[in-house]
Design a protein around this motif. Structure first.
Motif, PDB file in Angstrom:
ATOM      1  N   ILE A 181       0.833  -1.212   0.000  1.00 28.80           N
ATOM      2  CA  ILE A 181       0.000   0.000   0.000  1.00 28.80           C
ATOM      3  C   ILE A 181       0.867   1.260   0.000  1.00 28.80           C
ATOM      4  CG2 ILE A 181      -1.810   1.262   1.230  1.00 28.80           C
ATOM      5  CD1 ILE A 181      -2.743  -1.475   2.311  1.00 28.80           C
ATOM      6  N   GLY A 182       1.680   1.443   1.030  1.00 26.82           N
ATOM      7  CA  GLY A 182       2.624   2.555   1.034  1.00 26.82           C
ATOM      8  C   GLY A 182       2.004   3.934   1.031  1.00 26.82           C
ATOM      9  N   LYS A 183       0.913   4.122   1.777  1.00 25.44           N
ATOM     10  CA  LYS A 183       0.271   5.430   1.892  1.00 25.44           C
ATOM     11  C   LYS A 183       0.497   5.994   3.290  1.00 25.44           C
ATOM     12  CE  LYS A 183      -1.769   5.281  -2.190  1.00 25.44           C
ATOM     13  NZ  LYS A 183      -1.451   6.236  -3.287  1.00 25.44           N
ATOM     14  N   ASP A 184       0.650   7.329   3.377  1.00 26.50           N
ATOM     15  CA  ASP A 184       0.865   7.925   4.697  1.00 26.50           C
ATOM     16  C   ASP A 184       0.012   9.175   4.885  1.00 26.50           C
ATOM     17  OD1 ASP A 184       2.428  10.286   3.745  1.00 26.50           O
ATOM     18  OD2 ASP A 184       3.921   8.771   3.242  1.00 26.50           O
ATOM     19  N   PHE A 185      -0.066   9.579   6.136  1.00 25.01           N
ATOM     20  CA  PHE A 185      -0.933  10.694   6.534  1.00 25.01           C
ATOM     21  C   PHE A 185      -0.229  11.471   7.643  1.00 25.01           C
ATOM     22  CE2 PHE A 185      -4.222  11.930   9.749  1.00 25.01           C
ATOM     23  CZ  PHE A 185      -4.831  12.950   9.030  1.00 25.01           C
ATOM     24  N   MET A 186      -0.213  12.797   7.546  1.00 24.14           N
ATOM     25  CA  MET A 186       0.399  13.634   8.567  1.00 24.14           C
ATOM     26  C   MET A 186      -0.696  14.183   9.478  1.00 24.14           C
ATOM     27  SD  MET A 186       3.258  14.682   9.786  1.00 24.14           S
ATOM     28  CE  MET A 186       4.401  14.479   8.411  1.00 24.14           C
ATOM     29  N   THR A 187      -0.632  13.816  10.756  1.00 30.67           N
ATOM     30  CA  THR A 187      -1.638  14.316  11.690  1.00 30.67           C
ATOM     31  C   THR A 187      -1.318  15.769  12.058  1.00 30.67           C
ATOM     32  OG1 THR A 187      -0.545  13.835  13.798  1.00 30.67           O
ATOM     33  CG2 THR A 187      -1.632  11.993  12.666  1.00 30.67           C
ATOM     34  N   PRO A 188      -2.294  16.502  12.602  1.00 29.73           N
ATOM     35  CA  PRO A 188      -2.027  17.873  13.031  1.00 29.73           C
ATOM     36  C   PRO A 188      -1.037  17.957  14.187  1.00 29.73           C
ATOM     37  CG  PRO A 188      -4.397  17.467  12.815  1.00 29.73           C
ATOM     38  CD  PRO A 188      -3.716  16.142  12.741  1.00 29.73           C
ATOM     39  N   HIS A 189      -0.648  16.802  14.751  1.00 26.36           N
ATOM     40  CA  HIS A 189       0.213  16.782  15.936  1.00 26.36           C
ATOM     41  C   HIS A 189       1.673  16.500  15.599  1.00 26.36           C
ATOM     42  CE1 HIS A 189      -3.838  15.095  16.458  1.00 26.36           C
ATOM     43  NE2 HIS A 189      -3.920  15.989  17.425  1.00 26.36           N
ATOM     44  N   GLY A 190       2.000  16.533  14.292  1.00 26.68           N
ATOM     45  CA  GLY A 190       3.378  16.309  13.882  1.00 26.68           C
ATOM     46  C   GLY A 190       3.774  14.846  13.890  1.00 26.68           C
ATOM     47  N   ILE A 191       2.821  13.960  13.608  1.00 25.85           N
ATOM     48  CA  ILE A 191       3.096  12.522  13.584  1.00 25.85           C
ATOM     49  C   ILE A 191       2.653  11.971  12.237  1.00 25.85           C
ATOM     50  CG2 ILE A 191       2.489  10.285  14.588  1.00 25.85           C
ATOM     51  CD1 ILE A 191       2.017  11.907  17.226  1.00 25.85           C
ATOM     52  N   LYS A 192       3.567  11.271  11.577  1.00 24.31           N
ATOM     53  CA  LYS A 192       3.227  10.634  10.304  1.00 24.31           C
ATOM     54  C   LYS A 192       2.799   9.200  10.558  1.00 24.31           C
ATOM     55  CE  LYS A 192       6.346   9.328   7.230  1.00 24.31           C
ATOM     56  NZ  LYS A 192       7.376   9.379   6.167  1.00 24.31           N
ATOM     57  N   VAL A 193       1.619   8.854  10.054  1.00 28.31           N
ATOM     58  CA  VAL A 193       1.107   7.488  10.161  1.00 28.31           C
ATOM     59  C   VAL A 193       1.146   6.890   8.760  1.00 28.31           C
ATOM     60  CG1 VAL A 193      -0.834   6.023  10.813  1.00 28.31           C
ATOM     61  CG2 VAL A 193      -0.406   8.158  12.055  1.00 28.31           C
ATOM     62  N   ALA A 194       1.801   5.744   8.605  1.00 27.36           N
ATOM     63  CA  ALA A 194       1.940   5.111   7.293  1.00 27.36           C
ATOM     64  C   ALA A 194       1.350   3.709   7.318  1.00 27.36           C
ATOM     65  CB  ALA A 194       3.404   5.057   6.880  1.00 27.36           C
ATOM     66  N   LEU A 195       0.503   3.406   6.348  1.00 27.57           N
ATOM     67  CA  LEU A 195      -0.011   2.056   6.137  1.00 27.57           C
ATOM     68  C   LEU A 195       0.879   1.422   5.070  1.00 27.57           C
ATOM     69  CD1 LEU A 195      -2.119  -0.179   6.532  1.00 27.57           C
ATOM     70  CD2 LEU A 195      -3.566   1.000   4.852  1.00 27.57           C
ATOM     71  N   GLN A 196       1.739   0.507   5.501  1.00 24.90           N
ATOM     72  CA  GLN A 196       2.775  -0.013   4.609  1.00 24.90           C
ATOM     73  C   GLN A 196       2.274  -1.149   3.728  1.00 24.90           C
ATOM     74  OE1 GLN A 196       4.961   2.056   4.515  1.00 24.90           O
ATOM     75  NE2 GLN A 196       6.437   2.087   6.173  1.00 24.90           N
ATOM     76  N   ASN A 197       1.818  -2.237   4.337  1.00 21.22           N
ATOM     77  CA  ASN A 197       1.337  -3.371   3.546  1.00 21.22           C
ATOM     78  C   ASN A 197       0.488  -4.295   4.405  1.00 21.22           C
ATOM     79  OD1 ASN A 197       3.094  -5.611   4.691  1.00 21.22           O
ATOM     80  ND2 ASN A 197       4.663  -4.157   4.018  1.00 21.22           N
ATOM     81  N   ILE A 198      -0.178  -5.206   3.737  1.00 23.12           N
ATOM     82  CA  ILE A 198      -0.996  -6.210   4.409  1.00 23.12           C
ATOM     83  C   ILE A 198      -0.630  -7.574   3.833  1.00 23.12           C
ATOM     84  CG2 ILE A 198      -3.327  -7.036   4.901  1.00 23.12           C
ATOM     85  CD1 ILE A 198      -4.313  -4.192   4.619  1.00 23.12           C
ATOM     86  N   LYS A 199      -0.131  -8.452   4.675  1.00 28.14           N
ATOM     87  CA  LYS A 199       0.234  -9.807   4.257  1.00 28.14           C
ATOM     88  C   LYS A 199      -0.848 -10.765   4.735  1.00 28.14           C
ATOM     89  CE  LYS A 199       3.925 -13.225   4.307  1.00 28.14           C
ATOM     90  NZ  LYS A 199       5.347 -13.496   4.645  1.00 28.14           N
ATOM     91  N   THR A 200      -1.446 -11.501   3.790  1.00 22.87           N
ATOM     92  CA  THR A 200      -2.508 -12.434   4.143  1.00 22.87           C
ATOM     93  C   THR A 200      -2.033 -13.863   3.948  1.00 22.87           C
ATOM     94  OG1 THR A 200      -4.251 -10.859   3.558  1.00 22.87           O
ATOM     95  CG2 THR A 200      -4.857 -13.178   3.612  1.00 22.87           C
ATOM     96  N   VAL A 201      -2.178 -14.662   5.003  1.00 18.93           N
ATOM     97  CA  VAL A 201      -1.874 -16.087   5.000  1.00 18.93           C
ATOM     98  C   VAL A 201      -3.126 -16.809   5.498  1.00 18.93           C
ATOM     99  CG1 VAL A 201       0.606 -15.727   5.331  1.00 18.93           C
ATOM    100  CG2 VAL A 201      -0.890 -15.926   7.328  1.00 18.93           C
ATOM    101  N   PRO A 202      -3.144 -18.137   5.506  1.00 20.15           N
ATOM    102  CA  PRO A 202      -4.391 -18.832   5.877  1.00 20.15           C
ATOM    103  C   PRO A 202      -4.992 -18.437   7.217  1.00 20.15           C
ATOM    104  CG  PRO A 202      -2.921 -20.365   4.807  1.00 20.15           C
ATOM    105  CD  PRO A 202      -2.157 -19.090   4.954  1.00 20.15           C
ATOM    106  N   SER A 203      -4.185 -18.041   8.200  1.00 21.49           N
ATOM    107  CA  SER A 203      -4.739 -17.782   9.537  1.00 21.49           C
ATOM    108  C   SER A 203      -4.905 -16.320   9.890  1.00 21.49           C
ATOM    109  CB  SER A 203      -3.852 -18.434  10.604  1.00 21.49           C
ATOM    110  OG  SER A 203      -2.647 -17.704  10.772  1.00 21.49           O
ATOM    111  N   VAL A 204      -4.355 -15.392   9.092  1.00 17.11           N
ATOM    112  CA  VAL A 204      -4.334 -13.996   9.525  1.00 17.11           C
ATOM    113  C   VAL A 204      -3.996 -13.080   8.363  1.00 17.11           C
ATOM    114  CG1 VAL A 204      -1.883 -14.094  10.173  1.00 17.11           C
ATOM    115  CG2 VAL A 204      -3.361 -12.408  11.260  1.00 17.11           C
TER     116      VAL A 204
END
Length: 564
Positions: A274-297
């Motif tokens: 995915i590699g998307k990020d977001f800058m909060t108003p509090h000076g913190i960057k939150v990044a959604l990097q990737n999602i790995k799917t296997v049979p249990s999770v």
């Protein structure tokens, strides 16, 4: 669940490990939530690790609100160097109480080849791990059926459920008459080893797994992705070794090895970058990097990073409150300053989020706050693992959250629900104890309203039930209710002082709910450890509070791979 390294952690804290062993222990704690949680408990309590115990009447429920139980323990003289050692670990783990989430255990799931086992165990366990259940029902469980007997006790390893992210071993411990021996954490010592078919060690540092009882079975669980990602090749098979040196309190030798096939589960795995990020108003960057799917999770990888702006904000707060850590002071044995106590509350950053499908239905929800399950009620289909790794002296943190497996070739949306940050509070309340013995006392301070409803001295050392809770050791018990300031979901770093200026450790048992206006209401008890005489006045205070920021307005659409 209990980590296999708990005893090793105790030895680390009291200085019984060599420098090489201590270094390995620190590396282990960085990635092990069980040991991080024990480390946070120990830091919060200010006690000698070797003496810690939780009365049997208190719940140890890691599938619910972890660390909400009142941990009533006796206070001996601390060892000379454990505080300094705990600082080393806490700098690395940086886990605050509010971010230690509920752990949903693997549960007891097996393959369709054991139909009666599936029917009797899966259906009987509340809060079953749906991800591992799906993996087992789709044929990703493997029969082992190996036994070892010593000291009149037999260890039967029945089955394994495994994929490239996690593994669960299902076993039973029975006596010479075939009767199951119930699980007791203090009476069992088990170690796991992992090798390739050629004999190469896969987890040379050892540990990292946990074990507990699910229904009729001893379940040994391990988030194996942490060491498999270090492997030079994608493994089709690994050799797992189970080595028990104590069962039911008896020392012995129960040792076995068996192959575990990963080829089928590995072929079914896919990864959505995915590699998307977001800058909060509090000076913190939150990044959604990737999602790995296997049979249990489905394993969600997120990252939070401080900007320079955030670093300056925190430094300013520390300076204004006199909370700048002075290493020469912190190195003095027995010195545990406010600066060190509050440090991890700035480092930790909590998140809550939901994942919805194309029809707007919430398919999973995660909440880092232990209060969140009651207050936000968005946790849904969460499964193990929950892991994290701290980088850059606490300014960057990688989170791994597990949810039930997402469907292939489907469009979902990640929605950030809340951000949690620690901030100074400076709440203080002075209570006239004589008055409290006769009537309620209400104190409004720092926008918090606390109503204290009684005072009871516990004069015995043993366990005793007073009101709704069981306490161990001498001390004073004060029931209370509270309404927290708007946006605040919890208060931390409490202490008490009597009219003779004697300081006491303050333990709490709390429950939370939110009113129609969104403010959080708390009810519970304070237990003031070692207060043996009724004072004229008591002063209570806390230094930190957790603020919840909602309405982040960050959504990330993504489509899962169709590889599987």
């Amino acid at each position: 669940m209990n980590c296999s390294k708990t005893e090793q952690l105790r030895k680390y804290l009291v200085g019984e490990l060599s420098s090489d062993e201590a270094r390995l222990m620190e590396q282990h704690v960085e990635a092990c939530l069980c040991c991080q949680r024990q480390m946070v408990d120990e830091d919060k309590s200010g006690e000698d690790y070797s003496s810690l115990r939780v009365p049997s009447t208190l719940p140890i429920d890691f599938t619910a609100q972890v660390m909400m139980a009142l941990e009533t323990v006796r206070t001996p003289t601390p060892k000379s160097n454990w505080k300094k050692r705990s600082v080393t670990i806490l700098k690395k783990t940086a886990l605050a109480v509010a971010s230690v989430t509920a752990i949903i255990t693997f549960g007891s799931m097996v393959s369709p080849t054991f139909a009666s086992y599936v029917n009797s165990v899966i259906q009987s366990i509340q809060g079953i791990d749906t991800g591992m259940k799906q993996a087992a029902e789709k044929g990703y469980a493997q029969a082992i059926n190996k036994s070892e007997t010593d000291q009149g006790i037999t260890l039967n390893v029945k089955e394994v459920v495994a994929d490239p992210v996690r593994m669960a071993i299902f076993a039973q411990v029975v006596d010479q008459n075939g009767k199951r021996i119930p699980f007791e954490p203090s009476k069992i010592e088990v170690n796991l080893t992992y090798k390739t078919k050629s004999g190469e060690e896969l987890n040379p540092d050892g540990g990292g797994f946990s074990y507990g009882e699910e229904g009729e079975y001893l379940v040994i669980s391990h988030d194996i992705f942490q060491f498999l990602k270090e492997s030079k090749t994608q493994l089709d098979e690994m050799v797992v070794g189970v080595d028990a040196t104590m069962l039911d309190g008896k020392e012995g030798n129960w040792k076995m090895e068996f192959p575990v096939d990963l080829k089928k589960a590995r072929a079914a795995a896919n990864e959505t970058t995915i590699g998307k990020d977001f800058m909060t108003p509090h000076g913190i960057k939150v990044a959604l990097q990737n999602i790995k799917t296997v049979p249990s999770v489905s394993l969600i990888e997120l990252e939070t990073t401080w900007t320079e702006e955030r670093a300056k904000q925190v430094q300013k707060i520390k300076e204004e409150n006199g909370w700048v850590v002075k290493e020469d002071v912190e190195d003095v044995p027995g010195v545990w300053t406010d600066a060190k106590l509050v440090e991890r509350y700035f480092i930790d950053i909590g998140l809550a989020y939901e994942i919805v499908d194309e029809k707007g239905k919430v398919v999973a929800g995660w909440d880092d706050s232990i209060y969140g399950n009651k207050l936000n009620q968005i946790r849904k289909n969460t499964v193990a693992p929950y892991r994290g790794q701290l980088h850059d002296e606490g300014k960057r943190y990688t989170k791994f959250n597990g949810i039930s497996p997402l469907a292939d070739d489907q469009t979902y949306t990640f929605k950030l629900h809340s951000l949690y940050l620690g901030e100074p509070a400076k709440f203080q309340a002075t209570i006239p104890v004589d008055k409290l013995m006769k009537e309620k006392v209400t104190v409004t301070n720092n926008d918090s309203v606390y109503t204290f409803t009684g005072f009871t001295l516990k004069t015995t050392e043993g366990e005793e039930k007073i009101g709704d809770h069981t306490y161990s050791g001498k001390g004073a018990i004060i029931p209370f209710t509270a309404v927290l300031p708007e946006g605040i979901i919890g208060n931390e770093v409490w202490s008490a002082q009597d009219d003779a200026k004697q300081d006491y450790r303050l333990l709490m048992e709390e429950t939370f709910k939110r009113d129609k206006d969104g403010r959080v209401h708390v009810s519970g008890t304070f237990f003031i450890r070692d207060l043996e005489k009724q004072p004229k006045e008591l002063s209570l205070k806390h230094l930190m509070q957790w603020r919840q920021y909602q309405g982040m307005n960050w959504e990330v659409p993504f489509k899962t791979s169709s590889k599987r």
